[in-house]
Design a protein around this motif. Structure first.
Motif, mmCIF file in Angstrom:
data_model
loop_
_atom_site.group_PDB
_atom_site.id
_atom_site.type_symbol
_atom_site.label_atom_id
_atom_site.label_comp_id
_atom_site.label_asym_id
_atom_site.label_seq_id
_atom_site.Cartn_x
_atom_site.Cartn_y
_atom_site.Cartn_z
ATOM 1 N N ILE A 1 0.854 -1.181 0.000
ATOM 2 C CA ILE A 1 0.000 0.000 0.000
ATOM 3 C C ILE A 1 0.894 1.237 0.000
ATOM 4 C CG2 ILE A 1 -1.761 1.285 1.260
ATOM 5 C CD1 ILE A 1 -2.592 -1.419 2.513
ATOM 6 N N VAL A 2 0.822 2.025 -1.059
ATOM 7 C CA VAL A 2 1.697 3.196 -1.211
ATOM 8 C C VAL A 2 1.183 4.350 -0.348
ATOM 9 C CG1 VAL A 2 2.687 4.853 -2.828
ATOM 10 C CG2 VAL A 2 2.281 2.488 -3.560
ATOM 11 N N GLU A 3 2.063 4.885 0.491
ATOM 12 C CA GLU A 3 1.712 6.038 1.333
ATOM 13 C C GLU A 3 2.310 7.337 0.801
ATOM 14 O OE1 GLU A 3 2.775 5.369 5.399
ATOM 15 O OE2 GLU A 3 1.049 4.061 5.751
ATOM 16 N N HIS A 4 3.542 7.275 0.341
ATOM 17 C CA HIS A 4 4.228 8.451 -0.200
ATOM 18 C C HIS A 4 5.010 8.027 -1.438
ATOM 19 C CE1 HIS A 4 3.508 10.740 3.527
ATOM 20 N NE2 HIS A 4 3.827 9.633 4.166
ATOM 21 N N CYS A 5 5.023 8.884 -2.447
ATOM 22 C CA CYS A 5 5.850 8.641 -3.626
ATOM 23 C C CYS A 5 6.012 9.973 -4.350
ATOM 24 C CB CYS A 5 5.210 7.589 -4.540
ATOM 25 S SG CYS A 5 6.316 6.999 -5.858
ATOM 26 N N HIS A 6 7.185 10.579 -4.216
ATOM 27 C CA HIS A 6 7.380 11.898 -4.811
ATOM 28 C C HIS A 6 8.854 12.115 -5.158
ATOM 29 C CE1 HIS A 6 9.082 13.549 -1.029
ATOM 30 N NE2 HIS A 6 8.156 12.849 -0.415
ATOM 31 N N TYR A 7 9.077 13.092 -6.012
ATOM 32 C CA TYR A 7 10.436 13.423 -6.444
ATOM 33 C C TYR A 7 11.144 14.246 -5.383
ATOM 34 C CZ TYR A 7 8.795 11.983 -11.050
ATOM 35 O OH TYR A 7 8.274 11.268 -12.088
ATOM 36 N N PRO B 1 16.493 20.423 -8.867
ATOM 37 C CA PRO B 1 17.575 20.881 -9.733
ATOM 38 C C PRO B 1 18.744 19.901 -9.834
ATOM 39 C CG PRO B 1 16.807 22.664 -8.350
ATOM 40 C CD PRO B 1 16.167 21.412 -7.832
ATOM 41 N N GLY B 2 18.859 18.968 -8.861
ATOM 42 C CA GLY B 2 19.926 17.973 -8.937
ATOM 43 C C GLY B 2 19.813 17.086 -10.167
ATOM 44 N N LEU B 3 18.586 16.961 -10.700
ATOM 45 C CA LEU B 3 18.405 16.177 -11.927
ATOM 46 C C LEU B 3 19.189 16.783 -13.079
ATOM 47 C CD1 LEU B 3 16.950 13.898 -13.512
ATOM 48 C CD2 LEU B 3 15.056 15.518 -13.852
ATOM 49 N N LEU B 4 19.164 18.112 -13.188
ATOM 50 C CA LEU B 4 19.912 18.786 -14.254
ATOM 51 C C LEU B 4 21.410 18.575 -14.077
ATOM 52 C CD1 LEU B 4 20.107 20.680 -16.689
ATOM 53 C CD2 LEU B 4 20.021 22.614 -15.087
ATOM 54 N N ALA B 5 21.881 18.682 -12.840
ATOM 55 C CA ALA B 5 23.304 18.477 -12.578
ATOM 56 C C ALA B 5 23.734 17.065 -12.967
ATOM 57 C CB ALA B 5 23.607 18.743 -11.104
ATOM 58 N N SER C 1 10.826 21.025 1.655
ATOM 59 C CA SER C 1 10.038 20.725 2.859
ATOM 60 C C SER C 1 8.672 21.385 2.793
ATOM 61 C CB SER C 1 10.784 21.190 4.116
ATOM 62 O OG SER C 1 10.828 22.605 4.189
ATOM 63 N N ARG C 2 8.534 22.376 1.902
ATOM 64 C CA ARG C 2 7.272 23.108 1.758
ATOM 65 C C ARG C 2 6.599 22.874 0.409
ATOM 66 N NH1 ARG C 2 11.080 26.239 4.267
ATOM 67 N NH2 ARG C 2 10.508 27.195 6.256
ATOM 68 N N LEU C 3 7.351 22.373 -0.563
ATOM 69 C CA LEU C 3 6.853 22.294 -1.933
ATOM 70 C C LEU C 3 7.230 20.962 -2.560
ATOM 71 C CD1 LEU C 3 5.631 23.879 -4.402
ATOM 72 C CD2 LEU C 3 7.981 24.566 -4.924
ATOM 73 N N ARG C 4 6.258 20.264 -3.151
ATOM 74 C CA ARG C 4 6.526 19.032 -3.880
ATOM 75 C C ARG C 4 6.991 19.378 -5.289
ATOM 76 N NH1 ARG C 4 7.157 16.630 0.024
ATOM 77 N NH2 ARG C 4 5.775 15.154 1.059
ATOM 78 N N MET C 5 8.137 18.832 -5.667
ATOM 79 C CA MET C 5 8.702 19.104 -6.986
ATOM 80 C C MET C 5 8.055 18.208 -8.040
ATOM 81 S SD MET C 5 10.857 21.464 -6.288
ATOM 82 C CE MET C 5 11.837 21.581 -7.793
ATOM 83 N N PRO C 6 7.837 18.729 -9.267
ATOM 84 C CA PRO C 6 7.288 17.899 -10.348
ATOM 85 C C PRO C 6 8.344 17.029 -11.020
ATOM 86 C CG PRO C 6 7.585 20.136 -11.119
ATOM 87 C CD PRO C 6 7.940 20.149 -9.655
#
Length: 235
Positions: A170-176, A180-184, A218-223
């Motif tokens: 049962i998935v409770e959390h799943c987020h990126y 910006p580390g993806l670009l690096a 901590s305040r914003l979920r990244m897409p």
């Protein structure tokens, strides 16, 4: 399910090179820790950096490894540390157990049959126990370095959620995380053919960028992000 793959010497070198990324490691550990119970098993503990951090945060943890060299390092590192137990654990996993939590950071992508692996992780849990994961994100960022260290895939949140559900969890959390580390990663590893390593760039990234990004996320979920963080539970 197949054995965890990749050049084990290169994996160990990469782990050693990232030792100084203290703020990044603390960030990842802080994400997982609130989902821990009273008896935690870490799969693929590497050189023990995460296990040591979690022990300092108050977790009772069992660190495990399949690679003989890294297992020896773990046993030496924690020989006199009662907070951390060290054991050998190889994939495929056939045993069952009663841990409160199984945590695997940057492990699942090394296993070809990841759904089968997740089912075996679930078998190590008591009912209601949690699986806590970090995996690399976005297939377009797959690099020569990824393949050399044994990555079969990189994930999107939808694909990881689907694998967890197929494994009966049962998935409770799943987020990126680490947007910006993806670009690096893409520039360093995919375009330039390099790899993360010790040096002034890593030091600056860890000291200047990571604390700021940690506060933002901590305040914003990244897409998007360099990695996916997930928590799922055994019913």
């Amino acid at each position: 399910m197949t054995q965890i793959s990749g050049d084990t010497h290169l994996q160990s070198d990469a782990l050693e090179d990232l030792t100084s990324a203290v703020n990044y490691r603390k960030w990842l550990c802080s994400l997982g820790f609130p989902h821990f119970g009273d008896d935690v098993l870490e799969i693929g503990s590497g050189l023990g950096h995460y296990a040591s951090e979690w022990a300092d945060m108050g977790a009772r943890i069992t660190a495990s490894e399949a690679d003989e060299s890294r297992l020896s390092t773990l046993r030496e590192r924690f020989a006199h540390d009662a907070r951390v137990t060290v054991r050998e654990l190889t994939v495929p996993i056939s045993e069952t157990a009663d841990y409160s939590t199984v945590v695997a950071y940057n492990v699942l992508e090394h296993i070809e049959d990841h759904v089968g692996a997740l089912r075996s992780f679930s078998g190590l849990l008591r009912h209601g126990g949690a699986i806590v994961l970090v995996v690399p994100a976005f297939e377009f960022a797959m690099s020569r370095f990824d393949r050399a260290i044994g990555h079969h895939r990189r994930y999107r949140t939808a694909g990881l959620s689907r694998a967890l559900t197929e494994a009966g969890l049962i998935v409770e959390h799943c987020h990126y995380i680490n947007g910006p580390g993806l670009l690096a990663w893409y520039v360093t590893c995919r375009l330039l053919g390099g790899r993360p390593k010790e040096g002034p760039m890593l030091t600056a990234y860890d000291k200047l960028y990571v604390p700021v990004e940690r506060r933002i996320e901590s305040r914003l979920r990244m897409p998007f992000g360099q990695s996916v963080f997930a928590v799922a539970r055994r019913p």
